[in-house]
Design an enzyme around this catalytic site. Sequence first.
Site, PDB file in Angstrom:
ATOM      1  N   HIS A 315      -6.112  -0.775   3.181  1.00 13.64           N
ATOM      2  CA  HIS A 315      -6.506  -0.798   3.178  1.00 13.64           C
ATOM      3  C   HIS A 315      -7.122   0.442   1.066  1.00 13.64           C
ATOM      4  CE1 HIS A 315     -10.560   0.900   3.990  1.00 13.64           C
ATOM      5  NE2 HIS A 315     -10.940   0.898   4.969  1.00 13.64           N
ATOM      6  N   ASP A 373      -9.867  -3.643  11.121  1.00 10.10           N
ATOM      7  CA  ASP A 373      -9.688  -5.626  11.453  1.00 10.10           C
ATOM      8  C   ASP A 373      -8.316  -6.064  12.271  1.00 10.10           C
ATOM      9  OD1 ASP A 373     -11.090  -5.370   7.962  1.00 10.10           O
ATOM     10  OD2 ASP A 373     -12.360  -6.379  10.032  1.00 10.10           O
TER      11      ASP A 373
HETATM   12  C1  SDX Z   1     -12.669  -4.141   5.575  1.00 11.97           C
HETATM   13  O1  SDX Z   1     -13.743  -0.183   2.215  1.00 11.97           O
HETATM   14  C2  SDX Z   1     -13.832  -0.517   3.342  1.00 11.97           C
HETATM   15  O2  SDX Z   1     -14.152   1.204   4.286  1.00 11.97           O
HETATM   16  C3  SDX Z   1     -13.643  -1.642   4.317  1.00 11.97           C
HETATM   17  C4  SDX Z   1     -13.366  -0.991   5.700  1.00 11.97           C
HETATM   18  C5  SDX Z   1     -15.065  -0.576   6.724  1.00 11.97           C
HETATM   19  O3  SDX Z   1     -15.214  -0.021   7.443  1.00 11.97           O
HETATM   20  O4  SDX Z   1     -15.848  -1.242   5.488  1.00 11.97           O
HETATM   21  O5  SDX Z   1     -12.796  -0.739   6.054  1.00 11.97           O
HETATM   22  C6  SDX Z   1     -13.455  -2.854   6.357  1.00 11.97           C
HETATM   23  O6  SDX Z   1     -12.536  -4.744   4.773  1.00 11.97           O
HETATM   24  C7  SDX Z   1     -11.233  -2.940   5.726  1.00 11.97           C
HETATM   25  C8  SDX Z   1     -10.100  -4.252   5.225  1.00 11.97           C
HETATM   26  C9  SDX Z   1      -9.694  -5.488   5.278  1.00 11.97           C
HETATM   27  N1  SDX Z   1      -8.861  -6.412   5.205  1.00 11.97           N
HETATM   28  C10 SDX Z   1      -8.260  -7.056   4.811  1.00 11.97           C
HETATM   29  O7  SDX Z   1      -7.598  -6.338   5.912  1.00 11.97           O
HETATM   30  C11 SDX Z   1      -7.498  -7.545   3.906  1.00 11.97           C
HETATM   31  C12 SDX Z   1      -5.900  -7.604   2.839  1.00 11.97           C
HETATM   32  N2  SDX Z   1      -5.772  -6.341   3.356  1.00 11.97           N
HETATM   33  C13 SDX Z   1      -5.981  -6.015   1.443  1.00 11.97           C
HETATM   34  O8  SDX Z   1      -6.637  -7.614   1.051  1.00 11.97           O
HETATM   35  C14 SDX Z   1      -6.289  -5.185   0.606  1.00 11.97           C
HETATM   36  O9  SDX Z   1      -5.182  -4.220   1.586  1.00 11.97           O
HETATM   37  C15 SDX Z   1      -7.316  -4.758   0.117  1.00 11.97           C
HETATM   38  C16 SDX Z   1      -8.427  -5.126   0.314  1.00 11.97           C
HETATM   39  C17 SDX Z   1      -8.258  -3.992   2.156  1.00 11.97           C
HETATM   40  C18 SDX Z   1      -7.477  -2.987  -0.058  1.00 11.97           C
HETATM   41  O10 SDX Z   1      -6.696  -3.807  -1.366  1.00 11.97           O
HETATM   42  P1  SDX Z   1      -6.943  -2.607  -2.387  1.00 11.97           P
HETATM   43  O11 SDX Z   1      -6.839  -1.313  -1.961  1.00 11.97           O
HETATM   44  O12 SDX Z   1      -7.229  -2.425  -3.694  1.00 11.97           O
HETATM   45  O13 SDX Z   1      -5.273  -2.216  -2.665  1.00 11.97           O
HETATM   46  P2  SDX Z   1      -4.370  -3.549  -3.505  1.00 11.97           P
HETATM   47  O14 SDX Z   1      -5.225  -5.370  -3.578  1.00 11.97           O
HETATM   48  O15 SDX Z   1      -4.311  -2.965  -5.345  1.00 11.97           O
HETATM   49  O16 SDX Z   1      -3.453  -3.286  -2.940  1.00 11.97           O
HETATM   50  C19 SDX Z   1      -2.270  -2.188  -2.909  1.00 11.97           C
HETATM   51  C20 SDX Z   1      -0.756  -2.736  -3.620  1.00 11.97           C
HETATM   52  C21 SDX Z   1      -1.039  -4.162  -4.157  1.00 11.97           C
HETATM   53  O17 SDX Z   1       0.027  -4.403  -4.903  1.00 11.97           O
HETATM   54  P3  SDX Z   1       0.824  -4.258  -6.209  1.00 11.97           P
HETATM   55  O18 SDX Z   1      -0.134  -5.153  -6.872  1.00 11.97           O
HETATM   56  O19 SDX Z   1       0.330  -2.536  -6.158  1.00 11.97           O
HETATM   57  O20 SDX Z   1       2.300  -4.198  -6.517  1.00 11.97           O
HETATM   58  O21 SDX Z   1      -0.691  -3.330  -2.148  1.00 11.97           O
HETATM   59  C22 SDX Z   1      -0.504  -4.730  -1.775  1.00 11.97           C
HETATM   60  C23 SDX Z   1      -1.124  -5.339  -3.171  1.00 11.97           C
HETATM   61  O22 SDX Z   1      -0.369  -6.432  -3.241  1.00 11.97           O
HETATM   62  N3  SDX Z   1      -1.229  -5.360  -0.352  1.00 11.97           N
HETATM   63  C24 SDX Z   1      -0.774  -6.031  -0.116  1.00 11.97           C
HETATM   64  C25 SDX Z   1      -1.382  -5.966   1.316  1.00 11.97           C
HETATM   65  N4  SDX Z   1      -2.742  -5.359   0.852  1.00 11.97           N
HETATM   66  C26 SDX Z   1      -2.810  -4.860  -0.543  1.00 11.97           C
HETATM   67  N5  SDX Z   1       0.290  -6.902   0.352  1.00 11.97           N
HETATM   68  C27 SDX Z   1       0.085  -7.651   1.380  1.00 11.97           C
HETATM   69  N6  SDX Z   1      -0.295  -7.494   2.742  1.00 11.97           N
HETATM   70  C28 SDX Z   1      -1.474  -6.703   2.769  1.00 11.97           C
HETATM   71  N7  SDX Z   1      -3.172  -6.561   3.604  1.00 11.97           N
END
Ligand code: SDX
Length: 442
Positions: A315, A373
């Site tokens: 998140h 989720d």
């Molecule tokens: C919702 O914003 C909100 O409040 C949203 C929400 C709401 O109520 O409105 O809470 C609802 O959208 C919840 C999130 C649902 N999405 C997912 O579950 C999809 C999987 N999660 C990722 O796509 C990610 O965690 C996000 C999009 C949720 C957050 O992404 P960020 O904040 O941009 O973080 P990032 O992608 O930069 O991740 C940081 C690191 C990265 O690695 P590095 O580049 O630093 O090496 O963590 C890794 C990412 O690759 N990472 C993951 C991961 N989530 C982040 N690696 C593996 N699996 C994951 N799920």
Amino acid sequence: MKSKKKSTKSKKNTAKLIINSNTYQLPIHKATEGSDVINITKLFSESGYFTYDPGFTSTAACESKVTYIDGEKGILRYRGIDVSELAEKSDFIEVSNLLIYGDLPNQKQLKKYRKLIVNHTMLNEQLIKFFNGFRRDAHPMAMMVGVMGALSAFYQDSLDINDPHQRMTAARRIIAKAATIGAMSYKYSVGQPFVYPDNELSYAENFLNMCFSVPSENYKIPKIISRAMDIILILHADHEQNASTSTVRLAGSSGANPFACVAAGVASLWGPAHGGANQAALEMLETIGNKNNIDKYIEKAKDKTDEFKLMGFGHRVYKNYDPRAKILKNICKKVLAHVGVKKDPILELAIELEKRALKDSYFIQKKLYPNVDFYSGIILRAIGFPPEMFTVIFSIARTAGWTAQWTEMIDDPIQKIGRPRQLYTGNKSQKYGKIRSKKNTR
Ligand code: SDX
């Protein structure tokens, strides 16, 4: 003495930025909870510099009093009330009133508000014809986006955003009709006749009835299921300046009508990185299949060359367990037990996946925890919804937050059209000329 005190005070409330030996004083605004902000509204006019923050990881786009999240501690509060308390004691309609008006209504206000909402549950009969334009196998979110936007063609008496009465009427219409549109999207996709709203039922019961009752038999709404539905709606109601809420605000900043703004929010929520993650998380669990495959998928999620991510994990704000996921995980077992599933292999798999991921150094170091989720889809599937309906239900709940944030923005005296700038790294000035691009990328 006074000046000294003043200068200490001013030092505390001002940030200094030094660029090419020029010093810029940037006011600091204090938050009641969480991070203070550095006001950079004058930075460009004074320095000629933009700030650069793709994805807004360190940028506050607005001031708001609606919802507070503490990502480190895993806290979520609507108007200062912890969401776990609201999930236990309140219901979705009361929570929508709290989000929009700023405090809990008294019994008389709540009774009047409930009546105002139920007065808007039906759709114009002409609008219902819109569904026939979709293929039966259209994703219900495509219908949600289309029909929500089309509301602006039918309710012209609540389009004037400068009229507080029309704003509130539009907000109530959006919240009330979202459930009807969502239920009709479901009925249309399964080829069953639409069920009209029943205003004697609660919001959650009415939604379940419109989805699952059929003309040929009585549909009894189990209390535990309608309560679980109500809690899911409460937990998804608002969440600060997430992608879809920011979309609603940006659309609203141009003066677009509220139905069009919320349709834009529905579209943004659909993405698998956002509200679409509940469908993607369940489909991921079904792909993983059994516990023997968990380690393979955890390695895939850690592999930078692999685009696979653990859906329902991670998140932007929570660097701790999403408080909503905690509540939903507890509801899972109750709902599954009610529908007679003693051991749901998908829930067992989700719990084991969570356990192993939270012990893995990659997830620990990046502070990746289950989010809202991860478990919601398991409950909704147990209630009887197909995965395509999960984000529709999320969007129905989020209409409370979108309308609360939109009305707050319209009321904000310093609100202006949102118009971000950019870091331009394209071609410098060049003549039309004869030389064509050698790149055959077209
Ligand atoms: C919702 O914003 C909100 O409040 C949203 C929400 C709401 O109520 O409105 O809470 C609802 O959208 C919840 C999130 C649902 N999405 C997912 O579950 C999809 C999987 N999660 C990722 O796509 C990610 O965690 C996000 C999009 C949720 C957050 O992404 P960020 O904040 O941009 O973080 P990032 O992608 O930069 O991740 C940081 C690191 C990265 O690695 P590095 O580049 O630093 O090496 O963590 C890794 C990412 O690759 N990472 C993951 C991961 N989530 C982040 N690696 C593996 N699996 C994951 N799920």
